[in-house]
Design a protein around this motif. Structure first.
Motif, PDB file in Angstrom:
ATOM      1  N   CYS A 146       0.743  -1.169  -0.024  1.00 35.21           N
ATOM      2  CA  CYS A 146      -0.241  -0.034   0.252  1.00 35.21           C
ATOM      3  C   CYS A 146       0.709   1.260   0.093  1.00 35.21           C
TER       4      CYS A 146
ATOM      5  N   CYS B 215      -6.201  -1.080   0.006  1.00 33.03           N
ATOM      6  CA  CYS B 215      -5.586  -1.806   1.054  1.00 33.03           C
ATOM      7  C   CYS B 215      -6.634  -2.139   2.359  1.00 33.03           C
TER       8      CYS B 215
ATOM      9  N   CYS C 231       0.255   2.748   3.841  1.00 28.40           N
ATOM     10  CA  CYS C 231       0.568   2.289   5.121  1.00 28.40           C
ATOM     11  C   CYS C 231       1.566   0.993   4.793  1.00 28.40           C
TER      12      CYS C 231
ATOM     13  N   CYS D 292      -5.740   0.196   5.608  1.00 26.84           N
ATOM     14  CA  CYS D 292      -6.110   1.510   5.707  1.00 26.84           C
ATOM     15  C   CYS D 292      -7.308   2.051   4.700  1.00 26.84           C
TER      16      CYS D 292
HETATM   17 ZN   LIG Z   1      -2.789   0.938   3.486  1.00 24.32          ZN
END
Ligand SMILES: [Zn+2]
Length: 335
Positions: A25, A76, A28, A79
């Protein structure tokens, strides 16, 4: 800028393309990405901006010999960030802006001021003046094009600077253009009391790194004001070309991006407001600073899951353009 060393990226092998397929990602770094949707873009007749962007992507970036290319929207789960994958490299972005500069400059010259500029300023000016700690503060509009929102701040005694890929004609000669991206001039003019990052973060491959670099240009009490489209609602599922928006934020993912960049959220909201289009559009507004705000209520952050619901903004949307939003919300609900 410290780009690729931070990211695990796999360059695509074909046609010496610079596109990079991310396995982590971009916000994150979680590596459990899910493919949310797959698009195939093809060349089309016509000379509108969408056709032109597809042509640039297929011929100059993906270098697709059969005239079509597949792009995923990855999500993702950690997040909720949604993004196009493979990603454009910084060199691809340079190529894109070099190609569309002439097109956009001609369009802007013909259009003049964006519609509803005065109404937009009526919203932003008091809000931004409130973020400025003293008179003669320094404000950088990063990706600010003509810098239209700076003029009322300069009228109030502050200093305004613009950094942008394109050196647009400015109607206000008090605004100083500092060059493209994070140039030396941009760094040397800092630190800034306020940085505007308006409708820019959705266009970049590495949003956290950009926020971090800009955060380092803030004074200790400085703030960054980020505006992005609410891409997590319907937009990510209805792409017409793969070059304009690369990131589709929710409140959750934009706050996470700021926090990963070492910034602290002071305000986040989702509002229908004028940007440069003829109609109001749903946007996320984020104010972040280098120190935490005791007043910020984390429980008010809307989750990605909540904001991806096609019904999430349907009521205000139907007041703006019932035909358009009704149609795409229904398409999203049925898919
Ligand atoms: Zn993420």
């Amino acid at each position: 800028m410290r780009w690729c060393s931070l990211l695990e990226v796999i360059p695509l092998a074909t046609n010496d393309s610079l596109l990079e397929r991310f396995t982590q990602c971009p916000v994150c770094k979680d590596d459990h990405l899910q493919t949310q949707k797959q698009f195939t873009f093809r060349k089309s007749a016509g000379n509108d901006r969408t056709a032109e962007l597809n042509r640039i992507y297929l011929d100059l970036i993906a270098r697709a010999p059969d005239g079509q290319a597949t792009v995923d929207v990855s999500r993702c789960p950690a997040c909720s960030f949604l993004f196009t994958n493979p990603r454009l490299s910084p060199a691809d972005l340079d190529r894109k802006y070099a190609e569309i500069a002439a097109f956009d400059l001609a369009h802007r010259r013909k259009r003049g001021r964006p519609p509803h500029l005065e109404e937009r300023r009526r919203r932003t000016t008091p809000f931004l003046l409130d973020l400025l700690p003293h008179s003669a503060a320094s404000v950088l509009d990063y990706g600010g094009a003509e810098g239209f929102l700076l003029s009322p701040l300069i009228d109030a005694g502050h200093r305004g600077y613009v950094a942008d890929y394109i050196d647009y004609e400015r109607e206000d000669d008090r605004i100083r253009y500092l060059g493209q991206q994070l140039s030396e001039e941009v760094a040397n003019r800092g630190p800034y009391d306020l940085i505007l990052l308006l409708h820019t973060l959705e266009h970049v491959t590495h949003p956290v790194e950009l926020l971090q670099s800009l955060g380092e240009l803030l004074t200790p009490t400085g703030k960054i004001y980020v505006e992005v489209p609410l891409g997590a609602w319907l937009e990510w599922a209805h792409l017409r070309e793969p070059l304009t928006h690369l990131n589709f934020f929710s409140e959750e993912s934009v706050v996470k991006a700021a926090e990963r960049a070492g910034l602290h959220p002071h305000h986040v909201s989702t509002d229908w407001q004028y940007v440069t289009q003829p109609e109001k559009t749903p946007c996320i507004n984020l104010v972040a600073g280098r120190t935490p705000s005791p007043d910020f209520d984390r429980s008010a952050i809307r989750s990605g899951k909540q904001q991806m619901n096609p019904l999430h903004q349907l009521w205000p949307a139907l007041g703006v353009n019932p035909r358009y939003y009704g149609k795409i919300a229904l398409k999203s609900l049925l898919s």
